[in-house]
Design an enzyme around this catalytic site. Sequence first.
Site, PDB file in Angstrom:
ATOM      1  N   GLY A   9       1.059  -0.960   0.038  1.00 37.46           N
ATOM      2  CA  GLY A   9      -0.038   0.203  -0.241  1.00 37.46           C
ATOM      3  C   GLY A   9       0.916   0.746   0.184  1.00 37.46           C
ATOM      4  O   GLY A   9       1.673   1.095   0.865  1.00 37.46           O
ATOM      5  N   ALA A  10       0.926   2.286  -0.710  1.00 39.54           N
ATOM      6  CA  ALA A  10       1.446   3.094  -1.232  1.00 39.54           C
ATOM      7  C   ALA A  10       0.835   4.464  -0.745  1.00 39.54           C
ATOM      8  O   ALA A  10       0.773   5.765  -1.751  1.00 39.54           O
ATOM      9  CB  ALA A  10       2.443   3.199  -2.495  1.00 39.54           C
ATOM     10  N   GLY A  11      -0.177   4.064  -0.065  1.00 36.84           N
ATOM     11  CA  GLY A  11      -1.123   4.770   0.047  1.00 36.84           C
ATOM     12  C   GLY A  11       0.185   6.032   1.229  1.00 36.84           C
ATOM     13  O   GLY A  11       1.344   5.999   1.399  1.00 36.84           O
ATOM     14  N   ASP A  33       2.405  -1.814  -4.245  1.00 38.59           N
ATOM     15  CA  ASP A  33       0.997  -1.108  -4.455  1.00 38.59           C
ATOM     16  C   ASP A  33       0.456  -1.770  -5.797  1.00 38.59           C
ATOM     17  O   ASP A  33       1.058  -1.922  -6.605  1.00 38.59           O
ATOM     18  CB  ASP A  33       0.919   0.433  -4.498  1.00 38.59           C
ATOM     19  CG  ASP A  33      -0.299   1.030  -4.151  1.00 38.59           C
ATOM     20  OD1 ASP A  33      -0.813   1.667  -2.520  1.00 38.59           O
ATOM     21  OD2 ASP A  33      -1.301   0.758  -4.808  1.00 38.59           O
ATOM     22  N   ARG A  82     -11.349   5.177   6.228  1.00 42.54           N
ATOM     23  CA  ARG A  82     -12.815   4.937   6.973  1.00 42.54           C
ATOM     24  C   ARG A  82     -12.928   6.731   5.824  1.00 42.54           C
ATOM     25  O   ARG A  82     -12.275   7.534   6.241  1.00 42.54           O
ATOM     26  CB  ARG A  82     -12.815   5.488   8.135  1.00 42.54           C
ATOM     27  CG  ARG A  82     -13.496   4.424   8.549  1.00 42.54           C
ATOM     28  CD  ARG A  82     -13.894   4.316  10.580  1.00 42.54           C
ATOM     29  NE  ARG A  82     -13.116   4.755  10.994  1.00 42.54           N
ATOM     30  CZ  ARG A  82     -12.497   5.416  12.184  1.00 42.54           C
ATOM     31  NH1 ARG A  82     -14.477   5.147  12.540  1.00 42.54           N
ATOM     32  NH2 ARG A  82     -11.409   5.253  13.205  1.00 42.54           N
ATOM     33  N   ASN A  95     -12.327  -3.494   3.269  1.00 42.61           N
ATOM     34  CA  ASN A  95     -11.258  -4.242   2.765  1.00 42.61           C
ATOM     35  C   ASN A  95     -10.717  -5.540   3.456  1.00 42.61           C
ATOM     36  O   ASN A  95      -9.497  -6.551   2.718  1.00 42.61           O
ATOM     37  CB  ASN A  95     -10.084  -3.524   4.560  1.00 42.61           C
ATOM     38  CG  ASN A  95     -10.467  -1.882   3.761  1.00 42.61           C
ATOM     39  OD1 ASN A  95      -9.423  -1.374   3.048  1.00 42.61           O
ATOM     40  ND2 ASN A  95      -9.848  -0.873   4.943  1.00 42.61           N
ATOM     41  N   HIS A 175      -8.876  -1.306  18.441  1.00 40.95           N
ATOM     42  CA  HIS A 175      -7.864  -0.299  18.161  1.00 40.95           C
ATOM     43  C   HIS A 175      -9.741   0.453  18.120  1.00 40.95           C
ATOM     44  O   HIS A 175     -10.191  -0.050  17.050  1.00 40.95           O
ATOM     45  CB  HIS A 175      -7.325  -0.894  16.745  1.00 40.95           C
ATOM     46  CG  HIS A 175      -7.250   0.892  16.532  1.00 40.95           C
ATOM     47  ND1 HIS A 175      -6.281   1.508  17.095  1.00 40.95           N
ATOM     48  CD2 HIS A 175      -6.852   1.099  14.718  1.00 40.95           C
ATOM     49  CE1 HIS A 175      -6.383   2.415  16.086  1.00 40.95           C
ATOM     50  NE2 HIS A 175      -6.245   1.979  15.031  1.00 40.95           N
TER      51      HIS A 175
HETATM   52  N1  APR Z   1      -2.642  -4.509  -3.632  1.00 43.13           N
HETATM   53  C1  APR Z   1      -1.901  -3.155  -2.809  1.00 43.13           C
HETATM   54  N2  APR Z   1      -2.317  -2.011  -2.790  1.00 43.13           N
HETATM   55  C2  APR Z   1      -3.804  -2.081  -3.201  1.00 43.13           C
HETATM   56  C3  APR Z   1      -4.644  -2.981  -3.102  1.00 43.13           C
HETATM   57  C4  APR Z   1      -4.362  -4.111  -3.361  1.00 43.13           C
HETATM   58  N3  APR Z   1      -4.984  -5.042  -3.494  1.00 43.13           N
HETATM   59  N4  APR Z   1      -5.852  -2.234  -3.032  1.00 43.13           N
HETATM   60  C5  APR Z   1      -5.629  -1.262  -2.760  1.00 43.13           C
HETATM   61  N5  APR Z   1      -4.322  -0.722  -2.634  1.00 43.13           N
HETATM   62  C6  APR Z   1      -3.399   1.041  -2.153  1.00 43.13           C
HETATM   63  C7  APR Z   1      -4.152   1.517  -3.196  1.00 43.13           C
HETATM   64  O1  APR Z   1      -3.954   1.762  -4.158  1.00 43.13           O
HETATM   65  C8  APR Z   1      -3.574   2.800  -2.070  1.00 43.13           C
HETATM   66  O2  APR Z   1      -2.647   3.706  -2.596  1.00 43.13           O
HETATM   67  O3  APR Z   1      -3.855   1.637  -0.436  1.00 43.13           O
HETATM   68  C9  APR Z   1      -3.764   2.244  -0.655  1.00 43.13           C
HETATM   69  C10 APR Z   1      -4.275   2.959   0.698  1.00 43.13           C
HETATM   70  O4  APR Z   1      -3.840   4.164   0.640  1.00 43.13           O
HETATM   71  P1  APR Z   1      -4.659   5.322   0.574  1.00 43.13           P
HETATM   72  O5  APR Z   1      -5.847   5.820  -0.008  1.00 43.13           O
HETATM   73  O6  APR Z   1      -3.946   6.825   0.988  1.00 43.13           O
HETATM   74  O7  APR Z   1      -5.014   4.951   2.368  1.00 43.13           O
HETATM   75  P2  APR Z   1      -4.510   5.054   3.720  1.00 43.13           P
HETATM   76  O8  APR Z   1      -5.149   6.427   4.600  1.00 43.13           O
HETATM   77  O9  APR Z   1      -2.949   5.107   3.499  1.00 43.13           O
HETATM   78  O10 APR Z   1      -5.367   4.178   4.538  1.00 43.13           O
HETATM   79  C11 APR Z   1      -4.486   2.655   4.433  1.00 43.13           C
HETATM   80  O11 APR Z   1      -4.119   2.053   6.622  1.00 43.13           O
HETATM   81  O12 APR Z   1      -4.701   3.398   9.116  1.00 43.13           O
HETATM   82  C12 APR Z   1      -5.524   2.544   7.980  1.00 43.13           C
HETATM   83  O13 APR Z   1      -7.905   2.600   8.116  1.00 43.13           O
HETATM   84  C13 APR Z   1      -6.476   2.640   7.392  1.00 43.13           C
HETATM   85  O14 APR Z   1      -7.046   0.942   6.486  1.00 43.13           O
HETATM   86  C14 APR Z   1      -6.535   2.266   6.418  1.00 43.13           C
HETATM   87  C15 APR Z   1      -5.321   2.117   5.764  1.00 43.13           C
END
Ligand code: APR
Length: 308
Positions: A9-11, A33, A82, A95, A175
């Site tokens: 996850g590169a979010g 990602d 969320r 998720n 949590h």
């Molecule tokens: N495989 C890899 N990455 C994925 C997949 C997948 N199948 N599905 C989604 N992603 C990536 C998205 O492309 C996105 O870049 O997960 C990333 C999520 O990043 P954000 O939307 O920025 O979310 P973020 O704020 O990082 O939170 C991620 O962590 O704290 C928890 O509640 C939060 O569940 C959430 C998670």
Amino acid sequence: MKRKVSVIGAGFVGTMTAQRIVEKNLADVVLLDIVEGLPQGKALDIMQSAPVEGFDRKITGSNDFAETEHSDIVVFTAGFPRTPGMNREELAMKNGGIVKSVVETVARHAPDCIIIMVTNPLDVMTHLAWKTSGFPAKRVMGMGGVLDSARYRAFLAEELNVSAKDIETMVLGSHGDTMVPVDTHTTLKGIPISRLIEKERLDAIIERTKNGGAEIVSLLKSGSAWHAPSSSVIAMVDAILGDSKRILPASAYLTGQYGIEDVHIGVPVKLGASGIEEIYETALSNEELKGLKRSADAVRETFEKLQI
Ligand code: APR
């Protein structure tokens, strides 16, 4: 010895976690990602900060989950954050599918890794990751308690106008809004917090801590917290890679401790090179124990509804 951490996850949370790991020279990082170019671009940007920040660890980005091979730790942040008004179950449905499919792939490529789950709802996703991976329970844990404890400590320090470092606490349970702050573990350098803050005010601070994530979600309007969550992940990564035997709250699989079994919930654990090396049973008041059991029931109920 060279260490490797993969961050899925590169979010917001994943990128900040990756950045903190290399900046602290803890391990080489692979940021992954599904979105093409996203992890590569972010990793390249972080890599270019190395000469200025002064770190030597390598960071790369990829869409190929085979690159998790030989990871010591895999941190899962893939999934949706969320949105305002969204409840735990709605988030679990969104998720659950993502976590299951990514864990299946990672377990194939990195069968000896330790999993740290960050995706919410945390304890439900941790339980799902454990079931899906088939890993021993000590190698699958969730990051929730360190964050809830950090939020509580930060608010208490602000209230008392003291350094947050001198506030000790242990927040257990699930949590978020069903977390259980343990009274006897909450002190200012050993001084019981109840001697310093009157009950009504303390209750208000606890309430604010429980809603710590939601407060940020409602301010941001889109997305959720990432600074304190990534710091909290780092505390766990550091304890594992350094084999430092730190006692931290983490979501762990219970087998009868606290009268709870077959569910993941936040409890005090010892973190070392092999993962969760011990689960501690601390003395809890009747009220706290009830809270912990309520928390466990809520996790179990949500997990059963997932039907995956
Ligand atoms: N495989 C890899 N990455 C994925 C997949 C997948 N199948 N599905 C989604 N992603 C990536 C998205 O492309 C996105 O870049 O997960 C990333 C999520 O990043 P954000 O939307 O920025 O979310 P973020 O704020 O990082 O939170 C991620 O962590 O704290 C928890 O509640 C939060 O569940 C959430 C998670």
